[in-house]
Design an enzyme around this catalytic site. Structure first.
Site, PDB file in Angstrom:
ATOM      1  N   ASP A 293      -7.871   3.801   0.557  1.00  0.00           N
ATOM      2  CA  ASP A 293      -7.131   3.664  -0.699  1.00  0.00           C
ATOM      3  C   ASP A 293      -7.312   2.224  -1.172  1.00  0.00           C
ATOM      4  O   ASP A 293      -6.692   1.301  -0.640  1.00  0.00           O
ATOM      5  CB  ASP A 293      -5.653   3.996  -0.470  1.00  0.00           C
TER       6      ASP A 293
ATOM      7  N   LYS B 272      -5.751   1.133 -10.936  1.00  0.00           N
ATOM      8  CA  LYS B 272      -5.244  -0.194 -11.314  1.00  0.00           C
ATOM      9  C   LYS B 272      -6.295  -1.021 -12.059  1.00  0.00           C
ATOM     10  O   LYS B 272      -6.542  -0.770 -13.234  1.00  0.00           O
ATOM     11  CB  LYS B 272      -4.682  -0.919 -10.082  1.00  0.00           C
TER      12      LYS B 272
ATOM     13  N   PHE C 132       1.351   2.674   1.053  1.00  0.00           N
ATOM     14  CA  PHE C 132       1.774   3.209  -0.244  1.00  0.00           C
ATOM     15  C   PHE C 132       0.570   3.871  -0.898  1.00  0.00           C
ATOM     16  O   PHE C 132      -0.492   3.258  -1.011  1.00  0.00           O
ATOM     17  CB  PHE C 132       2.303   2.098  -1.153  1.00  0.00           C
TER      18      PHE C 132
HETATM   19  C1  LIG Z   1      -0.324   1.310  -7.082  1.00  0.00           C
HETATM   20  C2  LIG Z   1      -0.920   2.030  -5.922  1.00  0.00           C
HETATM   21  C3  LIG Z   1      -1.070   3.430  -5.930  1.00  0.00           C
HETATM   22  C4  LIG Z   1      -0.537   4.291  -7.044  1.00  0.00           C
HETATM   23  O1  LIG Z   1      -1.187   4.055  -8.238  1.00  0.00           O
HETATM   24  P1  LIG Z   1      -0.527   4.626  -9.608  1.00  0.00           P
HETATM   25  O2  LIG Z   1      -1.545   4.278 -10.650  1.00  0.00           O
HETATM   26  O3  LIG Z   1       0.782   3.936  -9.776  1.00  0.00           O
HETATM   27  O4  LIG Z   1      -0.354   6.078  -9.427  1.00  0.00           O
HETATM   28  C5  LIG Z   1      -1.702   4.007  -4.859  1.00  0.00           C
HETATM   29  N1  LIG Z   1      -2.167   3.281  -3.836  1.00  0.00           N
HETATM   30  C6  LIG Z   1      -2.033   1.948  -3.778  1.00  0.00           C
HETATM   31  C7  LIG Z   1      -2.588   1.193  -2.617  1.00  0.00           C
HETATM   32  C8  LIG Z   1      -1.386   1.278  -4.820  1.00  0.00           C
HETATM   33  O5  LIG Z   1      -1.226  -0.049  -4.750  1.00  0.00           O
END
Ligand SMILES: *Cc1c(COP(=O)(O)O)cnc(C)c1O
Length: 402
Positions: free
Chosen positions: A222, A251, A137
């Site tokens: 990521d 986050k 994700f």
């Molecule tokens: C939550 C998340 C995102 C997206 O972040 P947003 O602030 O919602 O755009 C991207 N990568 C990972 C691994 C995430 O957990």
């Protein structure tokens, strides 16, 4: 003023979310209270965001002090908190340069655009392919859902951008089979979060690093979910000792204030040359001041050192619950990003458990239909861990009828 109710959500808000039936109005530490004054223990942490709990005094102080000085300028001017935060992030990590934005998706968007542009500048337009993993994700923009490895987030939004492929996670041979001279970047979550809280193996990350080097491809980590102290190190890559070229963070980076960052080395930074990318709110002084306070707190020795101890307390409590009910197949994750896969009989019912837990006074998360997830504050008191787990026990007892 008429009182706000949950029903009003459906009248005025888009139907893309389906929030729970309570309306929280206040938080402090690892506790939240709803409109009725009912108290909840928070194991969700705003989905791995509230890394220092709610209303942390140092964060409130940073927000109000900066709020009284200067909120926003745009990138036509720079500002002190942005430079200070970038300097801190480069000191704490492999990175030499930082790009700020406001969310995880934007941090990944910047990472992916940088990777494409870097390949374009150095090798030409044929080297543009991005390899991602199934179950990953990376956010909800069109580029990031396209790179993400979950079909449900793309459905109905096609055509998606091309030049993107997906291989099974933790399968080095599959990556070896896909990577080529046309690969611009490989993007990985060191711990797949939304996909079920699955850590990468050491050999996989090391192998991915080597394959990227052999093919002049960039390695992007990521760390939007697993970064900023969650594993007990500032970033998860530091647990593995495998260094990416680009890292995305968001986050927990703002502890609840919207901020994202893309970190990279001096070798690749020049490819995002003047005018190639931007974000109005990126580097906003208010966001950067709060983020600086988050990092100041997290770098106090006791905080990250305690993550392992607190994680062990969670795991011991979960083992005790499982001894009683036997519905956990596996407890996994790293540090305070904890995934609990349910046994096959309970597959599809993670949501029911989260609902029952809320009834008992516990906020927690799912990671897909079969996995429960905790992403609490890193400074959650032991007593709150115990209290939350007692609520979970009561919720499971209700559901199972024992
Ligand atoms: C939550 C998340 C995102 C997206 O972040 P947003 O602030 O919602 O755009 C991207 N990568 C990972 C691994 C995430 O957990």
């Amino acid at each position: 003023m008429t009182p706000i109710t949950r029903d009003q959500f459906d009248d005025v808000m888009m139907p893309n979310y389906a929030p729970g039936k309570i309306i929280p109005v206040r938080g402090a530490g690892s506790h939240v209270w709803d409109q009725a004054g009912r108290e909840y223990v928070d194991f969700a942490g705003g989905i791995a965001v509230n890394v220092l709990g709610h209303a942390h005094p140092a964060l409130v102080e940073a927000l109000t002090t900066q709020g009284q000085a200067l909120w926003h300028l745009s990138n036509v001017m720079t500002n002190e908190p942005a430079i200070e935060l970038a300097r801190k992030l480069t000191e704490l990590t492999f990175a030499d340069k930082v790009f700020f934005c406001s969310s995880g998706a934007e941090a990944n968007e910047a990472a992916l655009k940088l990777a494409r542009r870097h390949a374009f500048v150095h090798f030409g337009p044929d080297k543009h392919e991005i390899i991602s993993t199934l179950g990953s994700f990376h956010g909800r923009t069109l580029f990031t859902v396209s790179v993400g490895g979950q079909a449900k987030y793309k459905e109905g939004f096609e055509p998606t951008p091309g030049g993107i492929s997906h291989v099974p996670f933790n399968d080095l041979e599959a990556l070896r089979g896909q990577i080529s001279a046309r690969t611009a970047a490989v993007i990985l979550e060191p711990i797949q979060g939304e996909g079920g809280v699955t850590p990468a193996t050491q050999a996989y990350l090391e192998g991915a690093r080597q394959l990227c080097d052999e093919h002049n491809a960039l390695l992007i980590f990521d760390e939007v979910q697993c970064g900023v102290g969650r594993t007990g190190k500032m970033y998860a890559y530091q647990q593995f000792g495998v260094i990416p070229d680009i890292l995305s963070s968001a986050k927990a980076l703002g502890g609840g204030f919207p901020i994202g960052a893309m970190l990279c080395t001096d070798a690749v930074a020049p490819s995002l040359a003047f005018g190639t990318h931007g974000s109005t709110y990126g580097g906003n002084p208010l966001a950067c001041a709060v983020s600086l306070a988050v990092l100041d707190e997290l770098t106090k020795p006791s905080v990250l050192d305690n993550v392992t101890h607190k994680a062990e307390r969670f795991r011991a409590g979960l083992a005790a619950i499982n001894a009683q009910f036997g519905l956990f197949q596996e407890v996994r994750g790293m540090g305070l990003l904890i995934g609990i896969e349910l046994t096959p009989q309970w597959h599809g019912r993670a949501k029911d458990i989260v609902g029952a837990a809320l009834e008992e006074g516990l906020m927690m998360l799912v990671a897909g239909p079969n996995v429960l997830r905790f992403a609490p504050s890193l400074i959650i008191p032991d007593a709150d861990i115990d209290k939350g787990l007692a609520h979970l026990t009561a919720a499971i007892a209700n559901l199972t009828g024992h």
